[in-house]
Design a protein around this motif. Sequence first.
Motif, PDB file in Angstrom:
ATOM      1  N   SER A 139       0.652  -1.624   0.040  1.00  0.00           N
ATOM      2  CA  SER A 139      -0.016   0.312   0.418  1.00  0.00           C
ATOM      3  C   SER A 139       1.144   1.744  -0.049  1.00  0.00           C
ATOM      4  O   SER A 139       0.312   2.484  -0.564  1.00  0.00           O
ATOM      5  CB  SER A 139      -1.068   0.180   1.311  1.00  0.00           C
ATOM      6  N   ASP A 140       2.453   1.070   0.249  1.00  0.00           N
ATOM      7  CA  ASP A 140       3.144   2.483   0.424  1.00  0.00           C
ATOM      8  C   ASP A 140       3.374   3.074  -0.902  1.00  0.00           C
ATOM      9  O   ASP A 140       3.572   4.179  -0.989  1.00  0.00           O
ATOM     10  CB  ASP A 140       4.526   1.788   1.675  1.00  0.00           C
ATOM     11  N   VAL A 141       3.904   1.572  -1.629  1.00  0.00           N
ATOM     12  CA  VAL A 141       3.979   1.356  -2.987  1.00  0.00           C
ATOM     13  C   VAL A 141       3.595   2.066  -3.854  1.00  0.00           C
ATOM     14  O   VAL A 141       3.280   3.070  -4.561  1.00  0.00           O
ATOM     15  CB  VAL A 141       4.919   0.053  -3.183  1.00  0.00           C
ATOM     16  N   VAL A 142       2.217   1.757  -3.583  1.00  0.00           N
ATOM     17  CA  VAL A 142       1.296   2.158  -4.626  1.00  0.00           C
ATOM     18  C   VAL A 142       0.690   3.768  -4.422  1.00  0.00           C
ATOM     19  O   VAL A 142       0.239   4.534  -5.150  1.00  0.00           O
ATOM     20  CB  VAL A 142       0.215   1.113  -4.829  1.00  0.00           C
ATOM     21  N   GLY A 143       0.779   4.008  -2.623  1.00  0.00           N
ATOM     22  CA  GLY A 143       0.436   5.291  -2.309  1.00  0.00           C
ATOM     23  C   GLY A 143       1.669   6.190  -2.627  1.00  0.00           C
ATOM     24  O   GLY A 143       1.237   7.107  -3.487  1.00  0.00           O
ATOM     25  N   LEU A 144       3.044   5.919  -2.707  1.00  0.00           N
ATOM     26  CA  LEU A 144       3.791   6.602  -3.674  1.00  0.00           C
ATOM     27  C   LEU A 144       3.555   6.738  -4.942  1.00  0.00           C
ATOM     28  O   LEU A 144       4.323   7.982  -5.435  1.00  0.00           O
ATOM     29  CB  LEU A 144       5.697   6.035  -3.146  1.00  0.00           C
ATOM     30  N   LEU A 145       3.441   6.028  -6.062  1.00  0.00           N
ATOM     31  CA  LEU A 145       3.406   5.856  -7.378  1.00  0.00           C
ATOM     32  C   LEU A 145       2.540   6.853  -7.232  1.00  0.00           C
ATOM     33  O   LEU A 145       2.117   8.007  -7.922  1.00  0.00           O
ATOM     34  CB  LEU A 145       3.457   4.404  -7.631  1.00  0.00           C
ATOM     35  N   LEU A 146       1.703   7.006  -6.650  1.00  0.00           N
ATOM     36  CA  LEU A 146       0.208   8.195  -6.546  1.00  0.00           C
ATOM     37  C   LEU A 146       0.131   9.178  -6.423  1.00  0.00           C
ATOM     38  O   LEU A 146       0.257  10.592  -7.123  1.00  0.00           O
ATOM     39  CB  LEU A 146      -0.959   7.525  -5.827  1.00  0.00           C
ATOM     40  N   LEU A 147       2.006   9.641  -6.183  1.00  0.00           N
ATOM     41  CA  LEU A 147       1.879  11.232  -5.576  1.00  0.00           C
ATOM     42  C   LEU A 147       2.762  11.486  -7.081  1.00  0.00           C
ATOM     43  O   LEU A 147       2.847  12.580  -7.177  1.00  0.00           O
ATOM     44  CB  LEU A 147       2.249  10.648  -4.666  1.00  0.00           C
ATOM     45  N   LEU A 148       2.944  10.457  -8.135  1.00  0.00           N
ATOM     46  CA  LEU A 148       3.466  11.153  -8.456  1.00  0.00           C
ATOM     47  C   LEU A 148       2.980  11.844 -10.301  1.00  0.00           C
ATOM     48  O   LEU A 148       2.199  10.860 -10.144  1.00  0.00           O
ATOM     49  CB  LEU A 148       4.916   9.867  -9.155  1.00  0.00           C
ATOM     50  N   PRO A 149       2.883  12.935 -10.398  1.00  0.00           N
ATOM     51  CA  PRO A 149       2.061  13.526 -11.429  1.00  0.00           C
ATOM     52  C   PRO A 149       1.331  13.194 -12.992  1.00  0.00           C
ATOM     53  O   PRO A 149       0.423  12.366 -12.689  1.00  0.00           O
ATOM     54  CB  PRO A 149       3.050  14.751 -11.856  1.00  0.00           C
ATOM     55  N   PRO A 150       3.194  12.174 -13.301  1.00  0.00           N
ATOM     56  CA  PRO A 150       2.149  11.301 -14.491  1.00  0.00           C
ATOM     57  C   PRO A 150       1.998  10.285 -14.153  1.00  0.00           C
ATOM     58  O   PRO A 150       0.580  10.019 -14.797  1.00  0.00           O
ATOM     59  CB  PRO A 150       3.904  11.213 -15.060  1.00  0.00           C
ATOM     60  N   VAL A 151       2.105   9.740 -12.981  1.00  0.00           N
ATOM     61  CA  VAL A 151       1.260   8.296 -12.569  1.00  0.00           C
ATOM     62  C   VAL A 151      -0.410   8.731 -12.559  1.00  0.00           C
ATOM     63  O   VAL A 151      -1.715   8.066 -12.702  1.00  0.00           O
ATOM     64  CB  VAL A 151       1.940   7.046 -11.834  1.00  0.00           C
ATOM     65  N   ARG A 152      -0.312   9.619 -12.017  1.00  0.00           N
ATOM     66  CA  ARG A 152      -2.098  10.244 -10.770  1.00  0.00           C
ATOM     67  C   ARG A 152      -2.833  10.606 -12.322  1.00  0.00           C
ATOM     68  O   ARG A 152      -3.762  10.575 -12.117  1.00  0.00           O
ATOM     69  CB  ARG A 152      -1.852  10.974 -10.226  1.00  0.00           C
ATOM     70  N   ALA A 153      -1.842  11.313 -13.245  1.00  0.00           N
ATOM     71  CA  ALA A 153      -2.676  11.737 -14.612  1.00  0.00           C
ATOM     72  C   ALA A 153      -3.607  11.054 -15.491  1.00  0.00           C
ATOM     73  O   ALA A 153      -4.555  10.910 -15.628  1.00  0.00           O
ATOM     74  CB  ALA A 153      -2.180  12.362 -15.529  1.00  0.00           C
ATOM     75  N   TRP A 154      -2.476   9.609 -15.409  1.00  0.00           N
ATOM     76  CA  TRP A 154      -2.399   8.128 -16.099  1.00  0.00           C
ATOM     77  C   TRP A 154      -4.124   7.468 -14.944  1.00  0.00           C
ATOM     78  O   TRP A 154      -4.844   7.257 -16.092  1.00  0.00           O
ATOM     79  CB  TRP A 154      -2.364   7.384 -15.972  1.00  0.00           C
ATOM     80  N   ALA A 155      -3.588   7.689 -14.769  1.00  0.00           N
ATOM     81  CA  ALA A 155      -4.807   6.390 -13.431  1.00  0.00           C
ATOM     82  C   ALA A 155      -6.434   7.796 -13.401  1.00  0.00           C
ATOM     83  O   ALA A 155      -7.412   7.538 -13.275  1.00  0.00           O
ATOM     84  CB  ALA A 155      -4.543   6.196 -12.120  1.00  0.00           C
ATOM     85  N   GLY A 156      -6.199   8.811 -13.825  1.00  0.00           N
ATOM     86  CA  GLY A 156      -7.223   9.764 -13.527  1.00  0.00           C
ATOM     87  C   GLY A 156      -7.823  10.127 -15.040  1.00  0.00           C
ATOM     88  O   GLY A 156      -9.334   9.703 -14.913  1.00  0.00           O
ATOM     89  N   ARG A 157      -7.087   9.527 -15.654  1.00  0.00           N
ATOM     90  CA  ARG A 157      -7.476   9.363 -17.142  1.00  0.00           C
ATOM     91  C   ARG A 157      -8.740   8.337 -17.143  1.00  0.00           C
ATOM     92  O   ARG A 157      -9.058   8.016 -18.459  1.00  0.00           O
ATOM     93  CB  ARG A 157      -7.002   9.419 -18.656  1.00  0.00           C
ATOM     94  N   ARG A 158      -7.609   7.075 -16.274  1.00  0.00           N
ATOM     95  CA  ARG A 158      -8.277   5.463 -16.746  1.00  0.00           C
ATOM     96  C   ARG A 158      -9.638   5.303 -16.147  1.00  0.00           C
ATOM     97  O   ARG A 158     -10.774   4.774 -16.441  1.00  0.00           O
ATOM     98  CB  ARG A 158      -7.646   5.037 -16.082  1.00  0.00           C
TER      99      ARG A 158
END
Length: 197
Positions: free
Chosen positions: A118-137
């Motif tokens: 959960s920490d790894v996924v949370g840290l990945l979601l803090l990265l703007p490109p990953v967050r933008a990709w997840a938001g579009r999806r």
Amino acid sequence: MTTGTGSLRTGHPTAPRRRSTARTFLPLAVAAWLILEIWLLGVLAEAAGGLAVAALIVGGIVLGAVVIKRAGRRAFKNLTDTFQQAQQGKQPAPQQPGRGNGLTMLAGLLLMLPGLLSDVVGLLLLLPPVRAWAGRRFARSLERKMSAAPAGSFGDAFQQARIHYPDGKVVQGEVIREDRPEGSPGPDTTYRPPLAP
């Protein structure tokens, strides 16, 4: 009288509803995730000691609280800015998928949960490109589900609201009809309370 799995009103046989794959495998995935998190914490405790695991958990909670607090402040600031723009008669700019604060708050929540994955996924979601990709999806998935919603459901109402009011403007007012014959006296002077305060 009907027999079998027929509908009582129509008498026609109806097929039993299939359970979606997500509903079938979600409990199994959550259970597997919890077991894996506990196992990874145990492996880390053997390798680095219990104090390192405790420090990791406390650090995750503190970092997650800071992230959620910052995202909440940004969300409140965006909300007040939108209200101020609406009061001034300006059209607020629509948000781009992945630029909002929902995924940032989710990242903070995942950081607060005890566990390495959960920490790894949370840290990945803090990265703007990953967050933008997840938001579009997420936005694409939501659009697909809303467009496939049956008539009369919440999703259908949401789609109808988006179709009929694309700009989101609401004009409050009162409609007064003058449906009197030509020879009747002047307008009706009875008191009508306003629709909104």
